[in-house]
Scaffold this motif. Sequence first.
Motif, PDB file in Angstrom:
ATOM      1  N   LEU A 177       0.838  -1.209   0.000  1.00 10.87           N
ATOM      2  CA  LEU A 177       0.000   0.000   0.000  1.00 10.87           C
ATOM      3  C   LEU A 177       0.864   1.247   0.000  1.00 10.87           C
ATOM      4  N   HIS A 178       1.877   1.261   0.841  1.00 10.05           N
ATOM      5  CA  HIS A 178       2.743   2.442   0.937  1.00 10.05           C
ATOM      6  C   HIS A 178       3.449   2.707  -0.393  1.00 10.05           C
ATOM      7  N   ALA A 179       3.958   1.648  -1.008  1.00  9.62           N
ATOM      8  CA  ALA A 179       4.645   1.814  -2.292  1.00  9.62           C
ATOM      9  C   ALA A 179       3.693   2.338  -3.364  1.00  9.62           C
ATOM     10  N   TYR A 180       2.490   1.812  -3.381  1.00 10.02           N
ATOM     11  CA  TYR A 180       1.497   2.238  -4.380  1.00 10.02           C
ATOM     12  C   TYR A 180       1.153   3.715  -4.203  1.00 10.02           C
ATOM     13  N   THR A 181       0.843   4.106  -2.976  1.00 10.50           N
ATOM     14  CA  THR A 181       0.403   5.488  -2.748  1.00 10.50           C
ATOM     15  C   THR A 181       1.551   6.481  -2.911  1.00 10.50           C
ATOM     16  N   GLU A 182       2.775   6.067  -2.577  1.00 17.19           N
ATOM     17  CA  GLU A 182       3.909   6.965  -2.783  1.00 17.19           C
ATOM     18  C   GLU A 182       4.134   7.209  -4.273  1.00 17.19           C
ATOM     19  N   ASN A 183       3.954   6.193  -5.089  1.00 17.46           N
ATOM     20  CA  ASN A 183       4.044   6.381  -6.542  1.00 17.46           C
ATOM     21  C   ASN A 183       2.982   7.354  -7.035  1.00 17.46           C
ATOM     22  N   CYS A 184       1.779   7.244  -6.471  1.00 16.91           N
ATOM     23  CA  CYS A 184       0.705   8.170  -6.842  1.00 16.91           C
ATOM     24  C   CYS A 184       1.062   9.600  -6.456  1.00 16.91           C
ATOM     25  N   ARG A 185       1.617   9.768  -5.286  1.00 15.97           N
ATOM     26  CA  ARG A 185       2.006  11.107  -4.838  1.00 15.97           C
ATOM     27  C   ARG A 185       3.090  11.695  -5.742  1.00 15.97           C
ATOM     28  N   ARG A 186       4.067  10.867  -6.093  1.00 11.26           N
ATOM     29  CA  ARG A 186       5.138  11.351  -6.971  1.00 11.26           C
ATOM     30  C   ARG A 186       4.596  11.748  -8.346  1.00 11.26           C
ATOM     31  N   ALA A 187       3.495  11.119  -8.736  1.00  8.12           N
ATOM     32  CA  ALA A 187       2.873  11.444 -10.018  1.00  8.12           C
ATOM     33  C   ALA A 187       1.930  12.639  -9.910  1.00  8.12           C
ATOM     34  N   GLY A 188       1.842  13.218  -8.715  1.00  8.80           N
ATOM     35  CA  GLY A 188       0.999  14.394  -8.520  1.00  8.80           C
ATOM     36  C   GLY A 188      -0.475  14.082  -8.354  1.00  8.80           C
ATOM     37  N   GLY A 223      -7.477   9.801  -1.785  1.00  5.43           N
ATOM     38  CA  GLY A 223      -8.545   9.769  -0.798  1.00  5.43           C
ATOM     39  C   GLY A 223      -8.572   8.419  -0.112  1.00  5.43           C
ATOM     40  N   LEU A 224      -8.834   8.410   1.196  1.00  3.56           N
ATOM     41  CA  LEU A 224      -8.899   7.175   1.972  1.00  3.56           C
ATOM     42  C   LEU A 224     -10.266   7.059   2.631  1.00  3.56           C
ATOM     43  N   VAL A 225     -10.878   5.880   2.484  1.00  2.02           N
ATOM     44  CA  VAL A 225     -12.141   5.577   3.162  1.00  2.02           C
ATOM     45  C   VAL A 225     -11.909   4.362   4.052  1.00  2.02           C
ATOM     46  N   PRO A 226     -11.673   4.561   5.360  1.00  6.19           N
ATOM     47  CA  PRO A 226     -11.473   3.414   6.251  1.00  6.19           C
ATOM     48  C   PRO A 226     -12.818   2.770   6.600  1.00  6.19           C
ATOM     49  N   THR A 227     -12.916   1.438   6.472  1.00  9.89           N
ATOM     50  CA  THR A 227     -14.143   0.732   6.825  1.00  9.89           C
ATOM     51  C   THR A 227     -13.800  -0.581   7.520  1.00  9.89           C
ATOM     52  N   MET A 228     -14.853  -1.190   8.088  1.00 10.56           N
ATOM     53  CA  MET A 228     -14.716  -2.553   8.610  1.00 10.56           C
ATOM     54  C   MET A 228     -15.504  -3.533   7.741  1.00 10.56           C
ATOM     55  N   GLY A 236     -16.162   3.593  -7.529  1.00 12.07           N
ATOM     56  CA  GLY A 236     -15.034   4.485  -7.765  1.00 12.07           C
ATOM     57  C   GLY A 236     -13.780   4.156  -6.994  1.00 12.07           C
ATOM     58  N   CYS A 237     -13.750   2.988  -6.334  1.00 13.27           N
ATOM     59  CA  CYS A 237     -12.556   2.589  -5.588  1.00 13.27           C
ATOM     60  C   CYS A 237     -11.441   2.208  -6.556  1.00 13.27           C
ATOM     61  N   THR A 238     -10.246   2.699  -6.295  1.00  8.84           N
ATOM     62  CA  THR A 238      -9.065   2.369  -7.097  1.00  8.84           C
ATOM     63  C   THR A 238      -8.278   1.224  -6.484  1.00  8.84           C
ATOM     64  N   VAL A 239      -8.145   1.249  -5.152  1.00 12.34           N
ATOM     65  CA  VAL A 239      -7.366   0.261  -4.426  1.00 12.34           C
ATOM     66  C   VAL A 239      -8.162  -0.218  -3.217  1.00 12.34           C
ATOM     67  N   LEU A 240      -8.302  -1.528  -3.094  1.00  6.30           N
ATOM     68  CA  LEU A 240      -8.894  -2.124  -1.900  1.00  6.30           C
ATOM     69  C   LEU A 240      -7.761  -2.688  -1.053  1.00  6.30           C
ATOM     70  N   PHE A 241      -7.666  -2.204   0.188  1.00  6.75           N
ATOM     71  CA  PHE A 241      -6.634  -2.663   1.114  1.00  6.75           C
ATOM     72  C   PHE A 241      -7.280  -3.639   2.083  1.00  6.75           C
ATOM     73  N   LEU A 242      -6.846  -4.909   2.016  1.00  7.87           N
ATOM     74  CA  LEU A 242      -7.426  -5.987   2.822  1.00  7.87           C
ATOM     75  C   LEU A 242      -6.336  -6.632   3.683  1.00  7.87           C
ATOM     76  N   PRO A 243      -5.907  -5.988   4.739  1.00 11.88           N
ATOM     77  CA  PRO A 243      -4.821  -6.548   5.554  1.00 11.88           C
ATOM     78  C   PRO A 243      -5.327  -7.585   6.553  1.00 11.88           C
ATOM     79  N   MET A 279       0.312   4.562   6.554  1.00 13.81           N
ATOM     80  CA  MET A 279       0.518   3.643   5.427  1.00 13.81           C
ATOM     81  C   MET A 279       0.108   4.264   4.094  1.00 13.81           C
ATOM     82  N   CYS A 280      -0.992   5.021   4.121  1.00 15.36           N
ATOM     83  CA  CYS A 280      -1.567   5.535   2.876  1.00 15.36           C
ATOM     84  C   CYS A 280      -1.157   6.972   2.565  1.00 15.36           C
ATOM     85  N   ARG A 281      -0.964   7.769   3.600  1.00 13.04           N
ATOM     86  CA  ARG A 281      -0.672   9.209   3.449  1.00 13.04           C
ATOM     87  C   ARG A 281      -1.674   9.900   2.519  1.00 13.04           C
TER      88      ARG A 281
END
Length: 281
Positions: free
Chosen positions: A10-21, A25-30, A86-93, A138-140
């Motif tokens: 997750l961190h690697a993915y979102t950092e790449n997104c940040r570097r790309a400008g 958005g993060l939606v925390p759920t259970m 509209g979800c781009t990434v589902l984080f399922l830890p 993790m997501c920033r």
Amino acid sequence: MEILHTAAALHAYTENCRRAGQRLGLVPTMGALHAGHLQLVQAAAAACDVVVVSIFVNPTQFNNPDDFRLYPRLPEADAALLGPAGCTVLFLPSVEEMYPQPSVLHFDFGPLERVMEGAHRPGHFNGVATVVSKLFHMCRPHQAYFGQKDWQQVAIVRQLVQDLSFDLELVSFPTVREPDGLAMSSRNRRLSTEARAVAPRLYEALEQAAAGVRSGVAPTQVQQQAAAYIMAEPAFTLEYFEVADAQTLQPVEAWEPGRSVVLCLAAHLGGVRLIDNVVVE
């Protein structure tokens, strides 16, 4: 939609997104998603380039082992809903991924957590703050989205963001309700047919109480009348009904001009704990 299972991924993915400008958005759920969750995902998709939705039933915020064990877990059904929303990434830890070692950190939110949910669920907000902090790191994200059904939780997370200087905007959206007024909740799935039929009584009590507030009925009387209305249905066990300042969450003893109040309740119905609230400007 990508599905990620580790903090490193997750961190690697979102950092790449940040570097790309790109805006994150993060939606925390259970999980056990409903229209209220999807409203948050859609709002995030409208404002951000990348939307991360986390699904994690966080054990540290449950003070009732049975509630944790019975909490609905529907990852496949949830994933099917998220892509179109509209979800781009589902984080399922896993629990082991989020807590590689037991957390020893303790948060103290002062008066904000010593009422209502905090008073009745010891340790609950410590667990919420811990997992939310982990997800923020993790997501920033640039923005994080929460629903107002958990009004006190939003207040706690807002304080967390301020005190720990998280570089993000907290966005909250009003409660989404069923046609009969029942606040949408993942726990509603556990209600029997009979319990579901009387569940809207909670919102009816809140609406009647709100009308009393607008009419200038004394706070204690508003509280007593609402409690009596709920408990007139024997299926309910009322845990609390509070008339509180919408910002500080402290009990309101007298009305003040221009003061917003929040009416909050928690009740047990057929073995299921339900919460709801209404804000009165």
